[in-house]
Design an enzyme around this catalytic site. Structure first.
Site, short mmCIF file in Angstrom:
data_model
loop_
_atom_site.label_atom_id
_atom_site.label_comp_id
_atom_site.label_asym_id
_atom_site.label_seq_id
_atom_site.Cartn_x
_atom_site.Cartn_y
_atom_site.Cartn_z
N GLY A 29 0.85 -1.19 0.00
CA GLY A 29 0.00 0.00 0.00
C GLY A 29 0.88 1.24 0.00
O GLY A 29 1.96 1.24 -0.59
N MET A 66 2.60 2.88 2.50
CA MET A 66 3.89 2.76 3.17
C MET A 66 4.79 1.73 2.48
O MET A 66 6.00 1.93 2.34
CB MET A 66 3.68 2.39 4.64
N ALA A 109 2.95 8.12 4.40
CA ALA A 109 2.78 7.87 2.96
C ALA A 109 1.30 7.88 2.65
O ALA A 109 0.47 7.58 3.50
CB ALA A 109 3.38 6.51 2.60
N LYS A 138 3.73 3.19 20.83
CA LYS A 138 2.94 3.58 19.65
C LYS A 138 1.51 3.05 19.79
O LYS A 138 0.54 3.72 19.42
CB LYS A 138 3.60 3.03 18.39
N ASN A 175 -7.35 6.40 18.20
CA ASN A 175 -8.07 5.71 17.13
C ASN A 175 -9.50 5.37 17.56
O ASN A 175 -10.46 5.80 16.93
CB ASN A 175 -7.34 4.41 16.74
#
Lengths: 313, 313
Positions: free
Chosen positions: B9, B11, B132, B188, B196
């Protein structure tokens, strides 16, 4: 009997009208200016299924209840939960030593509020299955039928409560003397404590909520938290029965296609919700008893978050 | 080095392009038919800030990876979390005894999945700050800069990992050899595990979430659950640092006006989310260690509920 309806919205209009029709002296109290003006100009219109009646009932805003008003025999409390305390601060002039208060609000924690203004032996609690709507200011739409369960908080209040039962019966309100009204209030709170918050946060109607694969787990967990806190207050909730009562609302032929009142208040009308008196009250009571209620806490926080995001008033 | 990008995709396209430019033999693997077709017809277009390059890279769908394909030296895993297992089942033909896998997926629980297909000593884990986007099939938009942290899971993998560091350095990918990549992954996950799910359920962007009065309490509670479970896995999360990292995203001058990827997936595009690999993974790991994680559980259930209501695919 001289009766004040404190919070004369849709349900207050229904009960006020029906008690007035049965010959009682009814006074309405409400804060909505357009509603007050309409009733003063044209009377309160009650559009029943088979007839429409117009009643010239006196209506006041709470600040107009000053010295000089005579005491009433009974105040029926029907405000929004968060307006209960301010209402009773304002209408003190009509509450005498012998005045009873009949609290018909949904949710939990109102006993603590009313006890600030009225002796426990003068307090009656209840729940109702009647419904009511407003077509506009001064105009109630009143379809269907229902009943009203009630019980005095202290044994000394029983005689007067039976008198209230009597006048409610004459008014066709189908009263039932309850021997455990607190149980009924908690059971109703279980329904509101699941469907209201969850449909609001998930943005769905009752049937859509019921169609989700995790609906059962969610209501089991939340009702489980209600039950532990209720137990600390001396009430043994039948959890299976409460779950069944929630799931009975999923049917699209009955309530399934409805959006719960909290959804309508917050998502549609950007009004603040009663979450503090449902899941929030269980959370707060839980803290008092050192009982963990994380689902009630999180749901309360999410609903308050949504209120802030929508700038709810 | 011969490198397969499993999940090419946005990235994957960035990393594949940059490694190709640096002279490596890069093979793309992806399931998106239009993307495959576009790259086969016109090559992979990489629109950087200062130049646009087109690379004629081979691309396969995973089912096309059959016997006859030679093994690669390195597979860089960049699928969606829920597609990782199926991807590795399909691409087994290019994975030999000496093939390393570098997992750059967000979320938790991927170690368990990859261990089914590759020996632990051949697994590298990492996180990246590169971003990205895709302008369309076969067309990556690649702005900004970033770095990639990586570490071998078992000591035996260190030599090869340092070789990977070397070729990533040549490609300008700014690799950093980490001595505690698991910590970075959990940190992370704390950011993803709060912003999220909560922005998705509350239907708001990051700055709006940060503006809510209960934002701090919510992230504290959720990160608290992450920390207890991380500790059971041998990782001492610095909760204050994790909270700071979340709150640093609120600024409207940086990420504040963005909607998290889960919001975009579910609310905008009605795609299933990675919640099972973030809050759901903490909940599941918590059950294994008998640790209560009610906020992670409830948030996972709410997001899955929303997926069902939106008929997410």
């Amino acid at each position: 009997m001289k009766i004040a309806i404190a919070g004369a919205g849709a349900m207050g209009s229904r009960i006020g009208l029906m008690l007035h029709q049965a010959g009682n002296e009814v006074v309405l109290i409400d804060r909505w200016p357009e509603h007050i003006q309409a009733i003063r100009e044209k009377g309160l219109i009650g559009e029943f299924e088979d007839q429409t009646i117009t009643a010239k009932l006196p209506i006041y805003s709470p600040e107009e209840i000053v010295e000089g008003h005579t005491n009433v025999d009974l105040v029926i409390a029907l405000t929004k939960s968060m307006q209960l305390e301010a209402m009773f601060k304002d209408i003190n002039a009509i509450i005498g030593k012998d005045t009873f208060v009949f609290c018909l609000l949904n949710g939990l924690g109102h006993e603590e509020t009313l006890s600030k203004f009225v002796a426990k032996q003068n307090i009656i609690f209840g729940t109702t299955t009647w419904t009511a709507g407003l077509a506009g200011p001064g105009h109630a739409k009143l379809v269907g039928t229902g009943s009203i369960e009630m019980e005095n908080l202290a044994p000394e209040g029983k005689d007067f409560t039976l008198k209230v039962i009597d006048i409610f019966k004459q008014a066709g309100l189908n009263p039932i003397y309850s021997d455990n009204v607190r149980y009924s209030i908690w059971k109703k709170a279980c329904i509101n404590g699941t469907l209201n918050g969850l449909c609001t946060i998930l943005d769905c109607n009752i049937a859509e909520f019921g169609s989700m694969s995790m609906a059962r787990t969610l209501i089991e967990t939340i009702i489980g938290e209600f039950a532990v806190v209720a137990k600390a207050e001396g009430i043994e909730l039948d959890q299976a029965q409460a779950i069944e009562a929630v799931e009975a609302t999923y049917d699209v032929k009955t309530q399934g296609l409805h959006y719960p009142s909290m959804y309508q208040d917050l998502i549609r009308n950007h009004r603040k919700t009663e979450i503090d008196y449902i899941n929030g009250a269980v959370w707060q009571k839980g803290q008092k008893y050192q009982i963990q209620t994380p689902y009630c806490a999180f749901l309360t926080q999410l609903v308050h978050g949504k209120e802030e995001l929508l700038n709810a008033k």
